[in-house]
Design a protein around this motif. Structure first.
Motif, short mmCIF file in Angstrom:
data_model
loop_
_atom_site.label_atom_id
_atom_site.label_comp_id
_atom_site.label_asym_id
_atom_site.label_seq_id
_atom_site.Cartn_x
_atom_site.Cartn_y
_atom_site.Cartn_z
N GLU A 121 0.84 -1.21 0.00
CA GLU A 121 0.00 0.00 0.00
C GLU A 121 0.88 1.25 0.00
OE1 GLU A 121 -2.65 0.60 3.39
OE2 GLU A 121 -3.87 1.98 2.21
N THR A 122 1.90 1.26 0.83
CA THR A 122 2.82 2.40 0.89
C THR A 122 3.53 2.59 -0.45
OG1 THR A 122 3.16 2.03 3.24
CG2 THR A 122 4.84 3.33 2.11
N LEU A 123 4.02 1.49 -1.01
CA LEU A 123 4.78 1.58 -2.26
C LEU A 123 3.91 2.08 -3.41
CD1 LEU A 123 6.83 -1.72 -1.91
CD2 LEU A 123 7.64 0.63 -1.58
N LEU A 124 2.67 1.64 -3.46
CA LEU A 124 1.77 2.11 -4.51
C LEU A 124 1.45 3.59 -4.31
CD1 LEU A 124 -0.68 -0.94 -4.77
CD2 LEU A 124 0.85 -0.15 -6.57
N ALA A 125 1.21 3.97 -3.04
CA ALA A 125 0.86 5.37 -2.77
C ALA A 125 2.01 6.30 -3.13
CB ALA A 125 0.49 5.53 -1.29
N GLU A 126 3.24 5.81 -2.96
CA GLU A 126 4.39 6.67 -3.24
C GLU A 126 4.90 6.51 -4.67
OE1 GLU A 126 7.15 5.86 -0.09
OE2 GLU A 126 5.86 6.85 1.40
N GLY A 127 4.23 5.69 -5.44
CA GLY A 127 4.62 5.52 -6.84
C GLY A 127 5.88 4.69 -7.03
N LEU A 128 6.32 4.01 -5.98
CA LEU A 128 7.52 3.17 -6.11
C LEU A 128 7.19 1.84 -6.79
CD1 LEU A 128 9.13 4.02 -2.68
CD2 LEU A 128 10.03 4.61 -4.93
N VAL A 129 5.93 1.46 -6.71
CA VAL A 129 5.42 0.37 -7.54
C VAL A 129 4.26 0.97 -8.33
CG1 VAL A 129 4.28 -1.88 -7.57
CG2 VAL A 129 6.08 -1.43 -5.92
N THR A 130 4.20 0.67 -9.62
CA THR A 130 3.13 1.20 -10.46
C THR A 130 2.39 0.05 -11.12
OG1 THR A 130 4.55 1.28 -12.39
CG2 THR A 130 4.49 3.26 -11.01
N ARG A 131 1.32 0.40 -11.82
CA ARG A 131 0.59 -0.62 -12.54
C ARG A 131 1.51 -1.37 -13.50
NH1 ARG A 131 -4.69 0.62 -16.29
NH2 ARG A 131 -5.27 -1.56 -16.66
N ALA A 132 2.40 -0.60 -14.14
CA ALA A 132 3.29 -1.21 -15.12
C ALA A 132 4.30 -2.14 -14.46
CB ALA A 132 4.01 -0.12 -15.92
N SER A 133 4.77 -1.77 -13.28
CA SER A 133 5.82 -2.60 -12.66
C SER A 133 5.26 -3.69 -11.75
CB SER A 133 6.82 -1.72 -11.89
OG SER A 133 6.20 -1.12 -10.78
N LEU A 134 3.93 -3.71 -11.59
CA LEU A 134 3.32 -4.68 -10.68
C LEU A 134 3.70 -6.15 -10.97
CD1 LEU A 134 1.39 -5.01 -8.23
CD2 LEU A 134 -0.50 -5.15 -9.88
N PRO A 135 3.67 -6.57 -12.25
CA PRO A 135 4.02 -7.98 -12.50
C PRO A 135 5.44 -8.32 -12.05
CG PRO A 135 2.99 -7.01 -14.44
CD PRO A 135 3.22 -5.88 -13.47
N LEU A 136 6.38 -7.42 -12.35
CA LEU A 136 7.77 -7.68 -11.95
C LEU A 136 7.92 -7.64 -10.44
CD1 LEU A 136 10.08 -5.83 -14.48
CD2 LEU A 136 10.00 -8.28 -13.91
N PHE A 137 7.23 -6.69 -9.82
CA PHE A 137 7.27 -6.57 -8.38
C PHE A 137 6.75 -7.87 -7.74
CE2 PHE A 137 4.91 -5.73 -4.45
CZ PHE A 137 5.91 -5.22 -3.66
N ALA A 138 5.62 -8.36 -8.26
CA ALA A 138 5.03 -9.58 -7.69
C ALA A 138 6.01 -10.74 -7.79
CB ALA A 138 3.73 -9.91 -8.41
N GLU A 139 6.66 -10.85 -8.93
CA GLU A 139 7.61 -11.96 -9.11
C GLU A 139 8.80 -11.80 -8.17
OE1 GLU A 139 8.62 -12.71 -13.17
OE2 GLU A 139 9.79 -14.51 -12.66
N ALA A 140 9.27 -10.56 -8.03
CA ALA A 140 10.41 -10.31 -7.15
C ALA A 140 10.07 -10.63 -5.69
CB ALA A 140 10.86 -8.85 -7.28
N GLU A 141 8.85 -10.30 -5.27
CA GLU A 141 8.44 -10.60 -3.89
C GLU A 141 8.30 -12.10 -3.67
OE1 GLU A 141 7.74 -8.27 -1.09
OE2 GLU A 141 9.25 -7.56 -2.49
N LEU A 142 7.79 -12.75 -4.69
CA LEU A 142 7.64 -14.20 -4.61
C LEU A 142 9.00 -14.85 -4.39
CD1 LEU A 142 5.34 -16.26 -4.88
CD2 LEU A 142 5.84 -16.41 -7.32
N GLU A 143 9.99 -14.31 -5.07
CA GLU A 143 11.34 -14.87 -4.96
C GLU A 143 12.05 -14.42 -3.68
OE1 GLU A 143 15.17 -14.90 -7.13
OE2 GLU A 143 14.63 -16.11 -5.41
N GLY A 144 12.09 -13.07 -3.52
CA GLY A 144 12.91 -12.52 -2.43
C GLY A 144 12.29 -12.71 -1.07
#
Ligand SMILES: Nc1nc2c(ncn2[C@@H]2O[C@H](COP(=O)(O)OP(=O)(O)O)[C@@H](O)[C@H]2O)c(=O)[nH]1
Ligand SMILES: [Mg+2]
Lengths: 227, 201
Positions: free
Chosen positions: A36-59
């Motif tokens: 929620e914080t990352l989306l609100a601050e624009g550090l994760v965006t709609r465009a980067s969501l798929p990559l973010f999700a994969e990175a969280e799954l891994e990391g």
């Protein structure tokens, strides 16, 4: 913990579908684990969501939660589970993350006790008496095993629930479409299956996902999620 | 002894927090041990307001975030509220009553009976005198319907007696009470009702 005989495959599948369903009460819908914080601050965006999700799954999931859950599943008795939980407690270095992990564990246990799931009452007693913090993945691993899920199934289920939870945060915040995230999930099926392989018993958590860990320490005043 | 758990639901702005403030004062005067859980949607506003009110020690007021799902947190998956109530009970074994305020939402909301023993639904005259007619599970199924803000009925063109009559008619004999949390009217009746139906005192 308690050794339930493994279920026949059809029963195990049904049980996994039930316990992994968003209707299954664990309280996890209240947590965004930093997103929620990352989306609100624009550090994760709609465009980067798929990559973010994969990175969280891994990391985060693969390197930390998977290990914690497998240890919870493998613990042969309550004493072993308490020891494992104490170890996991030490690996969660961020205080917010630590507290939210045992609050999420407590919510899971509150439901599991009410449902009289095997092993739940003993776990809750341990937490109430202060013998263990009751971290979410540890408790979940123990409950999945007691319900009769094999370790491989328990891990697949946990990874899937993790990913669905993360993406549903973006949907509920209006930053991704409900169908859009289903497409992301479908694309991540193969990586997820690979990442959910059981860890060796001597594996220890060793993940680092700085973005979300720091975001969890910067709780917003106006927020919809616990973290 | 475990504390009775009650739900307070109803649309945003109907006066749920105002009613809790009034009830806290009454419970304090008759010596009933209370705690409150709020399900604020975006902030801890309600929890903070109750803490500032000073009628309860701040540790007896917990805020639970609902992950943008005010229905879910009291109905489909009430575990976060259950765990919060368990925490309060463990910390304050003398508690007799835990009030859980919903974050507020539409007329379709109901409390899970896994979470509460009893629940009330608070609507107000300014939301429209047609609310009872619109029915909805909250209006029909709650153990008590409270129609609040009777003081402003004339200013919003509402025939208050007619609205109450309609509310009672659609509820098939389940109770409905009128309040003005602003003026303090009707509060004693709500307390009386709670003592009889929930606290058995
Ligand atoms: N006139 C009038 N205003 C009221 C009454 N009860 C509450 N309010 C006001 O209505 C607004 C919403 O009340 P609140 O308790 O925050 O509603 P909640 O969202 O249901 O918790 C506040 O400005 C209150 O002061 C009442 O009985 N009469
Ligand atoms: Mg309120």
């Amino acid at each position: 913990m308690s050794d339930a005989p493994p279920r026949p495959p059809a029963e195990e599948l049904l049980l996994a579908l039930q316990m992994g369903d968003s209707a299954y009460p664990t309280g996890s819908f209240g947590y965004s684990w930093g997103l929620e914080t990352l989306l609100a601050e624009g550090l994760v965006t709609r465009a980067s969501l798929p990559l973010f999700a994969e990175a969280e799954l891994e990391g985060r999931w693969h390197r930390i939660e998977r290990i914690a859950l497998a240890g919870g599943w493998r613990a042969e008795d309550v004493a072993a589970l308490e020891a494992w939980d104490a170890l996991i407690d030490q690996y969660l270095w961020s205080e917010h993350q630590r507290i939210h992990s045992h609050e999420a564990g407590a919510a899971t246990l509150a439901a599991a006790t009410r449902l009289s799931l095997p092993g739940a009452a003993a776990l809750r007693e341990g937490v109430a008496a202060g013998r263990m913090a009751g971290h979410f993945p540890v408790v979940t691993g123990a409950l999945y095993r007691a319900a009769g899920l094999r370790l491989g199934t328990a891990l697949l289920l946990s990874a899937q629930v993790f990913l669905r939870g993360l993406l549903s945060v973006a949907v509920r915040l209006g930053l991704a479409g409900a169908l859009e995230v289903q497409a992301i999930m479908a694309r991540l099926v193969s990586p997820l299956a690979r990442l959910a392989a059981p860890p060796p018993p001597d594996a220890r958590p060793c993940g680092f996902s700085p973005l979300t860990e720091i975001a969890q320490m910067r709780l917003r005043d106006t927020r919809l999620f616990v973290n | 002894m475990t504390a009775a758990r009650i739900g307070i639901g109803g649309p945003v702005g109907s006066g749920k927090t105002a009613l809790i403030e009034r009830l806290l004062a009454e419970f304090a005067s008759i010596g009933i041990e209370v705690a409150v859980i709020t399900n604020d949607l975006v902030t801890d506003e309600d929890a903070e307001r109750l803490r500032r009110g000073g009628q309860l020690p701040p540790e007896r007021i917990l805020a639970v975030q609902a992950g943008a799902c005010p229905h879910t947190v009291i109905r489909e998956d009430p575990t976060l509220n259950m765990a919060a109530a368990d925490r309060l009970e463990a910390r304050f074994p003398q508690l007799q009553l835990i009030m859980i305020e919903s974050g507020g939402d539409n007329l379709a909301s109901t409390f899970s009976l896994d979470l509460v023993d009893w629940w009330m639904f608070v609507i107000d005259v300014a939301g429209g005198d047609d609310i009872p007619r619109k029915r909805g599970p909250g209006v029909l199924q709650s153990d008590l319907l409270v129609v609040n803000k009777s003081d402003i009925a004339p200013h919003v063109g509402v025939d208050f007696d007619a609205m109450m009559a309609e509310a009672r008619a659609v509820r098939n004999g389940r109770p409905a009470l009128a309040t003005s949390c602003r003026q303090g009217s009707g509060i004693a009746e709500v307390v009386e009702h709670l003592r009889r139906e929930v606290l058995f005192s």
